[in-house]
Write a protein that holds these residues in place. Structure first.
Motif, PDB file in Angstrom:
ATOM      1  N   GLY B  65       0.820  -1.215   0.000  1.00 23.82           N
ATOM      2  CA  GLY B  65       0.000   0.000   0.000  1.00 23.82           C
ATOM      3  C   GLY B  65       0.852   1.263   0.000  1.00 23.82           C
ATOM      4  N   LYS B  67       3.855   1.526  -1.128  1.00 26.67           N
ATOM      5  CA  LYS B  67       4.481   1.644  -2.454  1.00 26.67           C
ATOM      6  C   LYS B  67       3.518   2.300  -3.438  1.00 26.67           C
ATOM      7  CE  LYS B  67       7.830  -2.180  -2.250  1.00 26.67           C
ATOM      8  NZ  LYS B  67       8.056  -3.614  -2.567  1.00 26.67           N
ATOM      9  N   GLY B  68       2.243   1.899  -3.370  1.00 30.46           N
ATOM     10  CA  GLY B  68       1.233   2.518  -4.226  1.00 30.46           C
ATOM     11  C   GLY B  68       1.101   4.004  -3.953  1.00 30.46           C
ATOM     12  N   GLN B  73       1.722   3.560  -8.461  1.00 26.87           N
ATOM     13  CA  GLN B  73       1.620   2.239  -9.109  1.00 26.87           C
ATOM     14  C   GLN B  73       1.151   1.235  -8.068  1.00 26.87           C
ATOM     15  OE1 GLN B  73       2.327   1.926 -12.478  1.00 26.87           O
ATOM     16  NE2 GLN B  73       2.485   4.155 -12.299  1.00 26.87           N
ATOM     17  N   TRP B  74      -0.037   0.666  -8.275  1.00 29.40           N
ATOM     18  CA  TRP B  74      -0.605  -0.245  -7.282  1.00 29.40           C
ATOM     19  C   TRP B  74      -0.525  -1.694  -7.730  1.00 29.40           C
ATOM     20  CZ3 TRP B  74      -2.276   1.393  -2.543  1.00 29.40           C
ATOM     21  CH2 TRP B  74      -2.449   2.771  -2.392  1.00 29.40           C
ATOM     22  N   TRP B  77      -4.384  -6.406  -5.020  1.00 23.52           N
ATOM     23  CA  TRP B  77      -4.547  -6.664  -3.593  1.00 23.52           C
ATOM     24  C   TRP B  77      -4.355  -8.152  -3.265  1.00 23.52           C
ATOM     25  CZ3 TRP B  77      -4.301  -5.683   1.168  1.00 23.52           C
ATOM     26  CH2 TRP B  77      -4.927  -6.525   2.084  1.00 23.52           C
ATOM     27  N   ASP B 116      -6.736   8.852  -5.018  1.00 14.75           N
ATOM     28  CA  ASP B 116      -6.210   7.736  -5.812  1.00 14.75           C
ATOM     29  C   ASP B 116      -7.170   6.558  -5.616  1.00 14.75           C
ATOM     30  OD1 ASP B 116      -4.620   6.083  -7.358  1.00 14.75           O
ATOM     31  OD2 ASP B 116      -2.755   6.610  -6.331  1.00 14.75           O
ATOM     32  N   ALA B 118      -6.880   2.844  -4.146  1.00 15.79           N
ATOM     33  CA  ALA B 118      -5.978   1.896  -3.493  1.00 15.79           C
ATOM     34  C   ALA B 118      -6.126   0.513  -4.108  1.00 15.79           C
ATOM     35  CB  ALA B 118      -6.267   1.826  -1.994  1.00 15.79           C
ATOM     36  N   PHE B 119      -5.001  -0.077  -4.490  1.00  9.07           N
ATOM     37  CA  PHE B 119      -4.971  -1.416  -5.091  1.00  9.07           C
ATOM     38  C   PHE B 119      -5.912  -1.508  -6.299  1.00  9.07           C
ATOM     39  CE2 PHE B 119      -3.623  -1.924  -0.662  1.00  9.07           C
ATOM     40  CZ  PHE B 119      -2.426  -2.602  -0.817  1.00  9.07           C
ATOM     41  N   CYS B 126      -4.934   9.465  -0.212  1.00  2.00           N
ATOM     42  CA  CYS B 126      -3.849   8.601   0.292  1.00  2.00           C
ATOM     43  C   CYS B 126      -3.807   8.599   1.817  1.00  2.00           C
ATOM     44  CB  CYS B 126      -2.520   9.047  -0.308  1.00  2.00           C
ATOM     45  SG  CYS B 126      -2.384   8.649  -2.072  1.00  2.00           S
TER      46      CYS B 126
END
Lengths: 162, 162
Positions: B65, B67-68, B73-74, B77, B116, B118-119, B126
């Motif tokens: 998470g 890193k995303g 870049q995700w 999951w 954004d 997430a995943f 964020c």
């Protein structure tokens, strides 16, 4: 990017934190509602407190703690008054919801980072006290999800905050 | 005092939030340690997941998470890789602790408030993702305290964060 820059990056402001807390408090309210009336006041696993007792603790922290943060005057630490029915507990909850919103607006902005001693017993910054109130509610509500599941009741969705 | 003033009052900055999270993660580490080896991977109440499965979820959110959040870049999951022993789980935990600290410093300051998905699945800011990672860990760790108490084991102190 230097650490210096990151250190000064504000990531949460006061109104966002209030909204976050009240979102969690809405979930806690639905968790109270999910309990059968008798189990709310009596059900326990492993010698832990019934969920009603945990809710008294949340209530004992929230409004009295915010008053201390807003004014610097702290009451003695105590759980909230005991009640006998789910409806009465929900009424206490709703009263606190309104009072939290009211008191929040009176907190002097500089207080959040000030050092104080919560309830005359626990030193820290005022923001650390508020995070503790929220985290403690999440923690013990997580406990109550096990109570509900072991009773065969599906708890409210954790991600749903309103 | 106007609401306008309060709205703009920053109450938590990036480094404080990282410290808060890592404090909770230290408590989660001690909770993993408190479980008997076999119970960590098998013990359940009410059909809920064993604590190891919840820890895989925490690990699946934290570093992937962040890193995303840091890069936009995700990954897809997923829970973290499964392991067979408490020592291996603690090693995964400690590796994530170090990686969280490293990745945190690379998050562009403006990212915290950016929208954004997430995943690729859950829309929000964020900062809302990070709060979810923390809250989810507190919530499920609270569940594990009931597992421990029902096994006759005293959980680590909730207020102790290091």
């Amino acid at each position: 990017m230097s650490t210096q820059n990151l250190t000064s990056t504000a990531v949460i402001n006061s109104q966002e934190l209030l909204k976050h807390w009240q979102g969690h408090r809405g979930l806690t309210r639905r968790t109270i509602e999910a309990f059968p009336e008798d189990k709310l006041f009596s059900y326990s696993i492993g010698g832990m407190r019934p969920f009603s007792d945990l809710v008294y603790e949340f209530l004992g922290m929230a409004v009295p703690g915010l008053k201390g943060i807003a004014t610097g005057q702290w009451p003695t630490w105590a759980d909230a008054e005991k009640v006998k029915t789910k409806a009465e507990l929900l009424a206490l909850w709703d009263q606190a919801t309104a009072e939290i919103n009211e008191i929040w607006e009176t907190i002097p902005p500089q207080r959040f980072e000030e050092q104080d001693v919560a309830f005359g017993m626990w030193p820290g910054t005022c923001i650390s006290f508020i995070l503790y109130f929220i985290d403690n509610e999440i923690h013990h509500r997580g406990q109550s999800y096990v109570y509900l599941r072991s009773l065969g009741i599906e708890p409210p969705a954790f991600w749903d905050r309103h």
